[in-house]
Design a protein around this motif. Sequence first.
Motif, mmCIF file in Angstrom:
data_model
loop_
_atom_site.group_PDB
_atom_site.id
_atom_site.type_symbol
_atom_site.label_atom_id
_atom_site.label_comp_id
_atom_site.label_asym_id
_atom_site.label_seq_id
_atom_site.Cartn_x
_atom_site.Cartn_y
_atom_site.Cartn_z
ATOM 1 N N VAL A 18 0.935 -1.238 0.051
ATOM 2 C CA VAL A 18 0.100 -0.054 0.055
ATOM 3 C C VAL A 18 0.789 1.229 0.046
ATOM 4 O O VAL A 18 0.630 2.461 -0.281
ATOM 5 C CB VAL A 18 -1.120 0.127 1.169
ATOM 6 N N HIS A 19 2.167 1.125 0.269
ATOM 7 C CA HIS A 19 2.997 2.153 0.491
ATOM 8 C C HIS A 19 3.561 2.488 -1.040
ATOM 9 O O HIS A 19 3.736 3.545 -1.459
ATOM 10 C CB HIS A 19 4.334 1.889 1.280
ATOM 11 N N CYS A 20 3.632 1.197 -1.517
ATOM 12 C CA CYS A 20 3.975 1.348 -3.064
ATOM 13 C C CYS A 20 2.963 2.200 -3.828
ATOM 14 O O CYS A 20 3.203 3.023 -4.937
ATOM 15 C CB CYS A 20 4.066 0.200 -3.878
ATOM 16 N N VAL A 21 1.550 2.172 -3.566
ATOM 17 C CA VAL A 21 0.639 2.941 -4.110
ATOM 18 C C VAL A 21 1.128 4.591 -4.280
ATOM 19 O O VAL A 21 0.801 5.023 -5.389
ATOM 20 C CB VAL A 21 -0.826 2.874 -3.565
ATOM 21 N N GLY A 22 1.499 5.173 -3.147
ATOM 22 C CA GLY A 22 1.749 6.645 -3.077
ATOM 23 C C GLY A 22 3.203 6.691 -3.535
ATOM 24 O O GLY A 22 3.381 7.738 -4.205
ATOM 25 N N ASN A 120 13.940 -4.982 12.892
ATOM 26 C CA ASN A 120 12.937 -4.991 13.305
ATOM 27 C C ASN A 120 12.361 -3.952 13.858
ATOM 28 O O ASN A 120 11.061 -3.367 13.855
ATOM 29 C CB ASN A 120 12.718 -6.002 14.441
ATOM 30 N N THR A 121 13.311 -2.802 14.183
ATOM 31 C CA THR A 121 12.795 -1.320 14.505
ATOM 32 C C THR A 121 12.407 -0.596 13.225
ATOM 33 O O THR A 121 11.399 0.127 13.310
ATOM 34 C CB THR A 121 14.150 -0.706 15.083
ATOM 35 N N MET A 122 13.122 -1.030 12.266
ATOM 36 C CA MET A 122 12.721 -0.573 10.778
ATOM 37 C C MET A 122 11.414 -0.959 10.475
ATOM 38 O O MET A 122 10.421 -0.242 9.900
ATOM 39 C CB MET A 122 13.683 -0.825 9.722
ATOM 40 N N LEU A 123 10.763 -2.212 10.715
ATOM 41 C CA LEU A 123 9.535 -2.836 10.450
ATOM 42 C C LEU A 123 8.477 -2.011 11.213
ATOM 43 O O LEU A 123 7.456 -1.752 10.698
ATOM 44 C CB LEU A 123 9.405 -4.161 10.741
ATOM 45 N N VAL A 124 8.889 -1.683 12.576
ATOM 46 C CA VAL A 124 7.930 -0.857 13.408
ATOM 47 C C VAL A 124 7.665 0.424 12.830
ATOM 48 O O VAL A 124 6.687 0.995 12.603
ATOM 49 C CB VAL A 124 8.531 -0.928 14.719
ATOM 50 N N ALA A 125 8.726 1.245 12.536
ATOM 51 C CA ALA A 125 8.856 2.186 11.889
ATOM 52 C C ALA A 125 7.908 2.294 10.574
ATOM 53 O O ALA A 125 7.025 3.271 10.304
ATOM 54 C CB ALA A 125 10.108 2.787 11.677
ATOM 55 N N LEU A 126 7.958 1.356 9.732
ATOM 56 C CA LEU A 126 7.367 1.123 8.621
ATOM 57 C C LEU A 126 5.686 1.088 8.989
ATOM 58 O O LEU A 126 4.984 1.607 8.357
ATOM 59 C CB LEU A 126 7.770 -0.041 7.666
ATOM 60 N N GLY A 175 13.754 -0.066 -9.686
ATOM 61 C CA GLY A 175 14.264 -0.777 -8.471
ATOM 62 C C GLY A 175 15.116 -0.203 -7.589
ATOM 63 O O GLY A 175 15.004 -0.350 -6.239
ATOM 64 N N TRP A 176 15.664 1.062 -7.716
ATOM 65 C CA TRP A 176 16.548 1.781 -7.241
ATOM 66 C C TRP A 176 15.870 3.199 -6.492
ATOM 67 O O TRP A 176 16.557 4.068 -5.801
ATOM 68 C CB TRP A 176 17.954 2.100 -7.640
ATOM 69 N N VAL A 177 14.465 3.235 -6.742
ATOM 70 C CA VAL A 177 13.916 4.456 -6.276
ATOM 71 C C VAL A 177 13.854 4.475 -4.595
ATOM 72 O O VAL A 177 13.814 3.345 -4.106
ATOM 73 C CB VAL A 177 12.314 4.491 -6.548
ATOM 74 N N PRO A 178 14.354 5.594 -4.037
ATOM 75 C CA PRO A 178 14.570 5.465 -2.413
ATOM 76 C C PRO A 178 13.319 5.192 -1.782
ATOM 77 O O PRO A 178 12.024 5.620 -2.259
ATOM 78 C CB PRO A 178 14.929 7.005 -2.104
ATOM 79 N N CYS A 179 13.195 3.910 -0.955
ATOM 80 C CA CYS A 179 11.958 3.479 -0.470
ATOM 81 C C CYS A 179 12.439 2.991 1.043
ATOM 82 O O CYS A 179 13.173 1.826 1.004
ATOM 83 C CB CYS A 179 11.425 2.404 -1.353
ATOM 84 N N GLY A 180 11.824 3.119 2.004
ATOM 85 C CA GLY A 180 12.057 2.785 3.306
ATOM 86 C C GLY A 180 11.601 1.444 3.544
ATOM 87 O O GLY A 180 12.361 0.620 4.291
ATOM 88 N N MET A 181 10.729 1.074 2.739
ATOM 89 C CA MET A 181 10.215 -0.343 2.870
ATOM 90 C C MET A 181 11.384 -1.400 2.349
ATOM 91 O O MET A 181 11.654 -2.369 2.974
ATOM 92 C CB MET A 181 8.997 -0.681 2.001
#
Length: 269
Positions: A18-22, A120-126, A175-181
């Motif tokens: 759903v993050h990819c949508v935006g 896992n902290t990054m997953l919480v942030a995501l 594939g190299w677009v900046p993405c926190g996920m």
Amino acid sequence: MDGLNLLPVFAVGLAGSVHCVGMCGGIAGALSGVPAAAAPRRTIPIAQATPTPAAGTASGGAMRAWTAMLPRQLPHLAIHNAGRIGSYMLAGALAGGLADGAGTLALASHWQGVAYLLANTMLVALGLYLMDAWHGLARVEAAGNLLWRRLLPAMRYLLPADSPAKSFALGALWGWVPCGMVYSVLLAALLSGSAAGGAATMLAFGAGTLPMLLALGVAGARLRQAMQRPAVRAGCGVLVLCFGVLGLVRHASGLSHGWLDALCLAVPP
């Protein structure tokens, strides 16, 4: 890393898409057209102002035109996404290979523990990001712009994407677009401990994002609106958040192996 450990990675990709949508919805829509040489003047005919057809007739005509375009859209979307997932796998192989090399160091167990906590902290942030509860992950994405700005000029050599090779290369740049996920799952790829494991991790993640991005390329703005609803984002965010919290609890409590392996993104050191 076995197939059991790849299931939560796939689930994170599926829920997190759903993050990819935006983030990538506009890119998916722009890449969904057929090559310029073969493209019709209008992808979906626009009803004329006069005479005004019945609503059902106009809707039915648009639907028939959209359905007719699918055989031409889907191959190009598939090639673009193959390039995108190929870039994810390359990044995962590099991350896993780096960890494999570092595994010979005396402090290997220490940095693996730090990487597990960070993953896992990054997953919480995501999860919080998807829920619109906290947007700190956007700062991490901004850091990736340094690489993206260097890759962006290469796109002009690939447009129009009028061949499979250009389509794949354009997808590989995507594939190299900046993405926190992506960065979150790359940490799990790092913990896989090998180039093959890292590539497999990112393949599972890319496969999870594939249904949404294929649908975005075909359905466009209508699906983007539906997926951006707060309830949808919140539900997906809670799921991703749970993966992260479970991993942190597992690490803190010292639990190991068993059924929790199927629910954690990476096995703790």
